[in-house]
Design a protein around this motif. Structure first.
Motif, PDB file in Angstrom:
ATOM      1  N   THR A   1       0.679 -10.613   9.014  1.00  0.00           N
ATOM      2  CA  THR A   1       1.539 -11.255   8.016  1.00  0.00           C
ATOM      3  C   THR A   1       2.500 -10.294   7.332  1.00  0.00           C
ATOM      4  N   GLY A   2       2.271  -8.982   7.498  1.00  0.00           N
ATOM      5  CA  GLY A   2       3.097  -8.012   6.798  1.00  0.00           C
ATOM      6  C   GLY A   2       2.606  -7.696   5.399  1.00  0.00           C
ATOM      7  N   SER A   3       1.521  -8.327   4.951  1.00  0.00           N
ATOM      8  CA  SER A   3       0.994  -8.103   3.607  1.00  0.00           C
ATOM      9  C   SER A   3      -0.052  -6.986   3.612  1.00  0.00           C
ATOM     10  N   GLY A   4       0.129  -6.018   2.727  1.00  0.00           N
ATOM     11  CA  GLY A   4      -0.844  -4.940   2.594  1.00  0.00           C
ATOM     12  C   GLY A   4      -1.739  -5.106   1.391  1.00  0.00           C
ATOM     13  N   GLN A   5      -1.829  -6.331   0.855  1.00  0.00           N
ATOM     14  CA  GLN A   5      -2.592  -6.541  -0.376  1.00  0.00           C
ATOM     15  C   GLN A   5      -4.068  -6.192  -0.214  1.00  0.00           C
ATOM     16  N   LEU A   6      -4.668  -6.594   0.899  1.00  0.00           N
ATOM     17  CA  LEU A   6      -6.091  -6.307   1.087  1.00  0.00           C
ATOM     18  C   LEU A   6      -6.328  -4.810   1.253  1.00  0.00           C
ATOM     19  N   LEU A   7      -5.472  -4.129   2.006  1.00  0.00           N
ATOM     20  CA  LEU A   7      -5.610  -2.676   2.133  1.00  0.00           C
ATOM     21  C   LEU A   7      -5.421  -1.986   0.790  1.00  0.00           C
ATOM     22  N   ASP A   8      -4.520  -2.503  -0.029  1.00  0.00           N
ATOM     23  CA  ASP A   8      -4.290  -1.903  -1.344  1.00  0.00           C
ATOM     24  C   ASP A   8      -5.512  -2.043  -2.247  1.00  0.00           C
ATOM     25  N   ARG A   9      -6.339  -3.038  -1.981  1.00  0.00           N
ATOM     26  CA  ARG A   9      -7.547  -3.265  -2.792  1.00  0.00           C
ATOM     27  C   ARG A   9      -8.790  -2.639  -2.166  1.00  0.00           C
TER      28      ARG A   9
ATOM     29  N   MET B   1     -11.248   5.856  -2.418  1.00  0.00           N
ATOM     30  CA  MET B   1     -11.554   5.976  -0.994  1.00  0.00           C
ATOM     31  C   MET B   1     -10.281   5.908  -0.146  1.00  0.00           C
ATOM     32  N   ARG B   2      -9.136   5.967  -0.820  1.00  0.00           N
ATOM     33  CA  ARG B   2      -7.857   5.967  -0.106  1.00  0.00           C
ATOM     34  C   ARG B   2      -6.906   6.941  -0.778  1.00  0.00           C
ATOM     35  N   HIS B   3      -6.142   7.656   0.047  1.00  0.00           N
ATOM     36  CA  HIS B   3      -5.036   8.491  -0.432  1.00  0.00           C
ATOM     37  C   HIS B   3      -3.868   8.311   0.525  1.00  0.00           C
ATOM     38  N   GLY B   4      -2.801   7.676   0.039  1.00  0.00           N
ATOM     39  CA  GLY B   4      -1.673   7.410   0.914  1.00  0.00           C
ATOM     40  C   GLY B   4      -2.086   6.514   2.061  1.00  0.00           C
ATOM     41  N   ARG B   5      -1.915   7.025   3.271  1.00  0.00           N
ATOM     42  CA  ARG B   5      -2.301   6.253   4.461  1.00  0.00           C
ATOM     43  C   ARG B   5      -3.586   6.776   5.098  1.00  0.00           C
ATOM     44  N   LEU B   6      -4.368   7.477   4.307  1.00  0.00           N
ATOM     45  CA  LEU B   6      -5.675   7.973   4.744  1.00  0.00           C
ATOM     46  C   LEU B   6      -6.770   7.221   3.998  1.00  0.00           C
ATOM     47  N   PHE B   7      -7.699   6.657   4.761  1.00  0.00           N
ATOM     48  CA  PHE B   7      -8.840   5.942   4.201  1.00  0.00           C
ATOM     49  C   PHE B   7     -10.127   6.690   4.572  1.00  0.00           C
ATOM     50  N   LEU B   8     -11.131   6.605   3.698  1.00  0.00           N
ATOM     51  CA  LEU B   8     -12.467   7.114   3.994  1.00  0.00           C
ATOM     52  C   LEU B   8     -13.419   5.940   4.127  1.00  0.00           C
ATOM     53  N   ALA B   9     -14.365   6.056   5.049  1.00  0.00           N
ATOM     54  CA  ALA B   9     -15.362   4.994   5.250  1.00  0.00           C
ATOM     55  C   ALA B   9     -16.709   5.618   5.579  1.00  0.00           C
ATOM     56  N   GLY B  10     -17.778   4.923   5.201  1.00  0.00           N
ATOM     57  CA  GLY B  10     -19.122   5.409   5.508  1.00  0.00           C
ATOM     58  C   GLY B  10     -19.466   6.671   4.750  1.00  0.00           C
ATOM     59  N   ASP B  11     -20.232   7.558   5.394  1.00  0.00           N
ATOM     60  CA  ASP B  11     -20.716   8.767   4.736  1.00  0.00           C
ATOM     61  C   ASP B  11     -19.601   9.705   4.306  1.00  0.00           C
ATOM     62  N   ALA B  12     -18.416   9.564   4.846  1.00  0.00           N
ATOM     63  CA  ALA B  12     -17.289  10.376   4.388  1.00  0.00           C
ATOM     64  C   ALA B  12     -16.940  10.045   2.944  1.00  0.00           C
ATOM     65  N   ALA B  13     -17.273   8.829   2.509  1.00  0.00           N
ATOM     66  CA  ALA B  13     -16.929   8.380   1.161  1.00  0.00           C
ATOM     67  C   ALA B  13     -18.132   8.299   0.235  1.00  0.00           C
TER      68      ALA B  13
ATOM     69  N   ASP C   1       4.821   8.068   6.039  1.00  0.00           N
ATOM     70  CA  ASP C   1       4.695   6.870   6.864  1.00  0.00           C
ATOM     71  C   ASP C   1       4.107   7.165   8.236  1.00  0.00           C
ATOM     72  N   SER C   2       3.920   8.444   8.553  1.00  0.00           N
ATOM     73  CA  SER C   2       3.397   8.810   9.863  1.00  0.00           C
ATOM     74  C   SER C   2       2.472  10.020   9.738  1.00  0.00           C
ATOM     75  N   PRO C   3       1.247   9.810   9.199  1.00  0.00           N
ATOM     76  CA  PRO C   3       0.301  10.926   9.094  1.00  0.00           C
ATOM     77  C   PRO C   3      -0.105  11.439  10.469  1.00  0.00           C
ATOM     78  N   LEU C   4      -0.555  12.682  10.496  1.00  0.00           N
ATOM     79  CA  LEU C   4      -0.939  13.345  11.742  1.00  0.00           C
ATOM     80  C   LEU C   4      -2.390  13.808  11.671  1.00  0.00           C
ATOM     81  N   VAL C   5      -3.047  13.792  12.813  1.00  0.00           N
ATOM     82  CA  VAL C   5      -4.360  14.411  12.938  1.00  0.00           C
ATOM     83  C   VAL C   5      -4.259  15.507  13.985  1.00  0.00           C
ATOM     84  N   ARG C   6      -4.518  16.734  13.581  1.00  0.00           N
ATOM     85  CA  ARG C   6      -4.574  17.841  14.541  1.00  0.00           C
ATOM     86  C   ARG C   6      -6.000  17.944  15.061  1.00  0.00           C
TER      87      ARG C   6
END
Length: 392
Positions: A319-327, A276-288, A135-140
């Protein structure tokens, strides 16, 4: 440090996402490993779909774009010493594209972020994304000579094809689909007004060539060259001679020549990361995903990715809904694969194959003539080129 969304990379995807989130009241921090000067001057794409223009306008980042962007109503196909215009508005119900250099988009967004927020840290290379399943990913990351940690609710990797975000995806979670083409592009910038009003895609005797522009006084041109080509093997006179040969038509037209200010060679390749998603990490653009530049889709796909993400985060925190992020993966990958298919078709239709024979060449001409002689075929090209609707 602590934030809601940690964004890795200050290219168009990362900067636009930060701007969209900031306008929606969602905290974020952008980490960029390079200097501001490097980010603002690296040469990239310049053809914007209508959806990309709309996104920049909606977030207040289009003042210079609206003043300086060049609206194009079509493209020109050249082959067999003929020229054929593809009229986008007629074929698509009024859609156009706009020429405005990616470097200028980056400058506009950087200036807005530095003036209004959110935090944008240059020379802050990300080292790793940790605990993406939690629930709390980190970036070093490293900044001002010391290693630091950014704790987030979510992380978005917009750090390109060589970034570190993809490394946080376990091997068993996803798959990468790749295709390397047997040629590259030699790209030049020249201080000379464009020789045409719209982009020209040519299948000439030596292979593919593209005439584009960055402004009314700067031309951007490309030549198909073998993989491994050294730009130093192409002196200016050779570049202009070959461009002239590939753009040649019967009739009154001349390629204007001028001082070449930059040369580079870019391999042509396709790559798609699923998901393009793993857990709470998303990829966008050229990363994906990466597509051949023939279809002018790379920047526009990155923008469509972050538009989906921004709406998904807004829905979640409103709204508290994660439906769009899940898709997110499902929505984006459908568009990505259509752009990959379109770019592949354009590339194969316009480039000389290293082992090409007369049969293959005649097939290329048949494909081109099908587009220029058939309204449905031309309409399909125009619809894909100007951009498919963003489905949410």
């Amino acid at each position: 440090m602590r934030t809601t969304v940690g964004i890795i990379g200050a290219g168009p995807a990362g900067l636009l996402l930060a701007r969209l989130l900031h306008r929606k009241g969602i905290d974020c921090v952008v980490l960029e490993g390079r200097t501001r000067a490097y980010v603002e001057h690296r040469q990239r794409a310049g053809m914007l779909e209508q959806g990309t223009v709309d996104a920049l306008r909606e977030c207040g980042a289009a003042e210079r774009l609206d003043a300086e962007g060049l609206i194009h109503h079509g493209i020109e196909l050249r082959f067999d010493r003929e020229r054929h215009h593809i009229d986008f508005p007629v074929l698509t119900g009024g859609r156009t594209v706009t020429i405005y250099a990616q470097t200028e988009i980056v400058k506009d967004l950087v200036a807005l972020l530095l003036a209004e927020g959110p935090p944008l840290l240059f020379e802050a290379p990300a080292l790793a994304v940790e605990k993406p399943e939690s629930d709390s990913p980190l970036v070093r990351f490293v900044h001002e000579g010391r290693e630091q940690t950014l704790s987030c609710d979510y992380v978005v990797g917009c750090d390109g094809s060589h970034g570190i975000a993809r490394d946080a995806f376990p091997a068993e979670v996803g798959r990468t689909y790749t295709h390397d083409y047997p040629y590259s592009w030699l790209g030049i910038l020249a201080d000379v007004p464009p020789s045409c009003d719209e982009l020209v895609y040519a299948r000439g005797p030596g292979g593919f060539a593209l005439h584009s522009m960055r402004s009314s006084s700067v031309s951007r041109l490309y030549l198909q060259v073998p993989n491994g080509t050294d730009p130093r093997d192409w002196p200016d006179e050779r570049v202009w001679d070959e461009l002239g040969a590939r753009f040649a038509i019967d009739g009154d037209w001349r390629l204007e020549r001028g001082p070449i200010t930059a040369k580079s060679v870019t391999p042509v390749r396709s790559r798609v990361q699923e998901p393009m998603r793993h857990g709470r990490l998303f990829l966008a653009g050229d990363a994906a995903h990466i597509v051949p530049p023939t279809g002018a889709k790379g920047l526009n796909l990155a923008v469509s990715d972050v538009r989906v993400l921004a709406r998904g985060f807004a829905e979640l925190y409103r709204t508290g809904s994660g439906q769009l992020l899940d898709r997110y993966s499902q929505l984006c990958l459908g568009r990505v694969w259509q752009a990959t298919r379109f770019s592949y078709d354009m590339t194969r239709m316009l480039h000389a194959q290293p082992d090409e024979d007369a049969f293959e060449y005649r097939l290329q001409l048949a494909r081109l003539r099908r587009i220029t002689a058939s309204r449905p075929a031309a309409a399909e090209l125009a619809a894909n080129y100007t951009g498919l609707p963003l489905a949410l």
